[in-house]
Scaffold this motif. Structure first.
Motif, PDB file in Angstrom:
ATOM      1  N   GLY A  41       0.745  -1.334  -0.033  1.00  0.00           N
ATOM      2  CA  GLY A  41       0.006   0.087   0.079  1.00  0.00           C
ATOM      3  C   GLY A  41       0.811   1.320  -0.111  1.00  0.00           C
ATOM      4  O   GLY A  41       2.015   1.409   0.506  1.00  0.00           O
ATOM      5  N   GLY A  42       0.300   2.316  -0.715  1.00  0.00           N
ATOM      6  CA  GLY A  42       1.082   3.535  -0.826  1.00  0.00           C
ATOM      7  C   GLY A  42       0.207   4.877  -0.178  1.00  0.00           C
ATOM      8  O   GLY A  42       0.913   5.829  -0.320  1.00  0.00           O
ATOM      9  N   GLU A  43      -0.806   4.526   0.504  1.00  0.00           N
ATOM     10  CA  GLU A  43      -1.572   5.421   1.034  1.00  0.00           C
ATOM     11  C   GLU A  43      -1.933   4.984   2.438  1.00  0.00           C
ATOM     12  O   GLU A  43      -2.864   4.052   2.539  1.00  0.00           O
ATOM     13  N   SER A  44      -1.863   5.836   3.431  1.00  0.00           N
ATOM     14  CA  SER A  44      -2.084   5.344   4.740  1.00  0.00           C
ATOM     15  C   SER A  44      -3.688   5.779   4.996  1.00  0.00           C
ATOM     16  O   SER A  44      -4.125   6.877   4.525  1.00  0.00           O
ATOM     17  N   VAL A  52      -3.110  10.985  -0.358  1.00  0.00           N
ATOM     18  CA  VAL A  52      -1.782  11.335  -1.220  1.00  0.00           C
ATOM     19  C   VAL A  52      -2.138  11.546  -2.605  1.00  0.00           C
ATOM     20  O   VAL A  52      -3.394  11.209  -3.088  1.00  0.00           O
ATOM     21  N   SER A  53      -1.370  12.267  -3.372  1.00  0.00           N
ATOM     22  CA  SER A  53      -2.009  12.409  -4.639  1.00  0.00           C
ATOM     23  C   SER A  53      -1.733  10.966  -5.679  1.00  0.00           C
ATOM     24  O   SER A  53      -1.096  10.057  -5.132  1.00  0.00           O
ATOM     25  N   LEU A  54      -2.354  10.959  -6.640  1.00  0.00           N
ATOM     26  CA  LEU A  54      -2.165   9.821  -7.496  1.00  0.00           C
ATOM     27  C   LEU A  54      -0.889   9.742  -8.038  1.00  0.00           C
ATOM     28  O   LEU A  54      -0.457   8.531  -7.995  1.00  0.00           O
ATOM     29  N   ALA A  55      -0.206  10.716  -8.392  1.00  0.00           N
ATOM     30  CA  ALA A  55       0.967  10.517  -8.793  1.00  0.00           C
ATOM     31  C   ALA A  55       2.143   9.871  -7.782  1.00  0.00           C
ATOM     32  O   ALA A  55       2.870   8.971  -8.270  1.00  0.00           O
ATOM     33  N   GLU A  56       1.805  10.417  -6.657  1.00  0.00           N
ATOM     34  CA  GLU A  56       2.401   9.803  -5.675  1.00  0.00           C
ATOM     35  C   GLU A  56       2.265   8.560  -5.068  1.00  0.00           C
ATOM     36  O   GLU A  56       3.151   7.534  -4.831  1.00  0.00           O
ATOM     37  N   GLU A  57       0.967   7.987  -5.050  1.00  0.00           N
ATOM     38  CA  GLU A  57       0.758   6.665  -4.851  1.00  0.00           C
ATOM     39  C   GLU A  57       1.309   5.787  -5.833  1.00  0.00           C
ATOM     40  O   GLU A  57       1.896   4.715  -5.539  1.00  0.00           O
ATOM     41  N   GLU A  83      -7.060   3.869 -11.129  1.00  0.00           N
ATOM     42  CA  GLU A  83      -5.692   3.914 -11.965  1.00  0.00           C
ATOM     43  C   GLU A  83      -4.685   3.504 -11.327  1.00  0.00           C
ATOM     44  O   GLU A  83      -3.830   2.700 -11.988  1.00  0.00           O
ATOM     45  N   VAL A  84      -4.436   3.337  -9.864  1.00  0.00           N
ATOM     46  CA  VAL A  84      -3.338   2.548  -9.235  1.00  0.00           C
ATOM     47  C   VAL A  84      -3.633   1.134  -9.324  1.00  0.00           C
ATOM     48  O   VAL A  84      -2.701   0.333  -9.643  1.00  0.00           O
ATOM     49  N   ALA A  85      -4.866   0.665  -9.260  1.00  0.00           N
ATOM     50  CA  ALA A  85      -5.068  -0.714  -9.452  1.00  0.00           C
ATOM     51  C   ALA A  85      -4.692  -1.206 -10.705  1.00  0.00           C
ATOM     52  O   ALA A  85      -4.265  -2.338 -11.016  1.00  0.00           O
ATOM     53  N   GLU A  86      -5.054  -0.482 -11.932  1.00  0.00           N
ATOM     54  CA  GLU A  86      -4.827  -0.590 -13.298  1.00  0.00           C
ATOM     55  C   GLU A  86      -3.060  -0.930 -13.524  1.00  0.00           C
ATOM     56  O   GLU A  86      -2.635  -2.077 -14.074  1.00  0.00           O
TER      57      GLU A  86
END
Length: 276
Positions: A41-44, A52-57, A83-86
């Motif tokens: 995971g990239g978002e708490s 967090v932003s999409l780009a950061e995640e 988008e992160v899932a994809e």
């Protein structure tokens, strides 16, 4: 399911595995301890956390997924964004673990309907900044089950494969301590939904409250033994999986639960149930 938090602010281990090479090494360590799946995971989603932003995640998650999937690991990605899932699926992930159950991003349900991956449908009532104020229930087990059933029906109606859907009651998400214990006590109602059940109790606040009331250390890192106890109980109940930060203790707990279930099944088959 071993947790790899590529974040600076997660409640349990904030920042400890934030650097990508460290996160990858940690994932391999969890596999060595016996994890079957790595949940990256990239978002708490701790109470009060800012998004967090999409780009950061994407920057946090995708390289770690690529590295660990390349070694043959089964990867789950903890994200609410389609988008992160994809991107994670393209990088080798096999499971999407969405704590919002498809409510946070309108593109998630069509993605699940179109995809051939497993999807964790969690109970959710809002983002981290508002979930505490939405923790009001008349009867928590019935309401959580009903809301999960609604999400499952929406996904299936959109074309999702029911066999690929996993349910999670969302312990700690818009629930107080008593709510979490009632949900654990009501596992029969969750399994009656007809889908595999994932439990994520690891290091959560309600375990800390229990330990603190007993005069024990209650910081997240000291909650692993209590987490393993929950693992043993829910594994004995037959849940599909547990999501944990410290894997070794929960692996042992699963072994204990399996041995107990095996002995119970033998007693039933021999007609000796309940005998000394």
């Amino acid at each position: 399911m071993g947790v790899v938090n590529v974040t600076p602010d997660s409640f349990s281990d904030g920042g400890q595995w934030f650097e990508q090479d460290v996160a990858i090494a940690h994932g391999r360590h969890l596999l060595a301890q016996g994890a079957d799946i790595l949940d990256i995971g990239g978002e708490s989603t701790r109470p009060g956390a800012e998004r967090v932003s999409l780009a950061e995640e994407l920057q946090r998650v995708v390289p770690v997924v690529e590295a660990l999937a390349a070694s043959g690991s089964v990867i789950s990605v903890d994200t609410m964004r389609a988008e992160v899932a994809e991107a994670a699926l393209e990088a080798g992930a096999e499971i999407i673990n969405d704590v919002s159950g498809g409510l946070a991003d309108p593109r998630m349900v069509p993605l699940v309907a179109a995809g051939g991956f497993r999807y964790v449908v969690s109970h959710w009532r809002g983002h981290a900044d508002v979930m505490a104020e939405r923790a009001g229930y008349g009867e928590v087990v019935g309401e959580v089950v009903a809301e999960l059933r609604g999400r499952l029906e929406a996904l299936v109606a959109a074309g999702a494969d029911p066999a690929r859907l996993i349910v999670d009651p969302g312990l700690g998400f818009a629930k107080n301590g008593a709510d979490n214990w009632r949900l654990l006590a009501g596992l029969d109602a969750l399994t009656a939904l007809g889908h595999p059940v994932l439990i994520g109790a690891s290091r959560k606040r309600f375990l800390g409250q229990l330990l603190e009331a007993a005069g024990a250390e209650s910081l997240p890192v000291f909650r692993d033994r209590a987490t393993a106890a929950v693992t043993a109980l829910v594994a004995a109940h037959g849940v599909w999986g547990v999501r944990v930060h410290e894997v070794a203790g929960s692996v042992d707990a699963v072994r204990v639960a399996q041995a107990l279930r095996s002995a119970q099944n033998e007693a039933i088959s021999d007609g000796r149930e309940g005998t000394p």
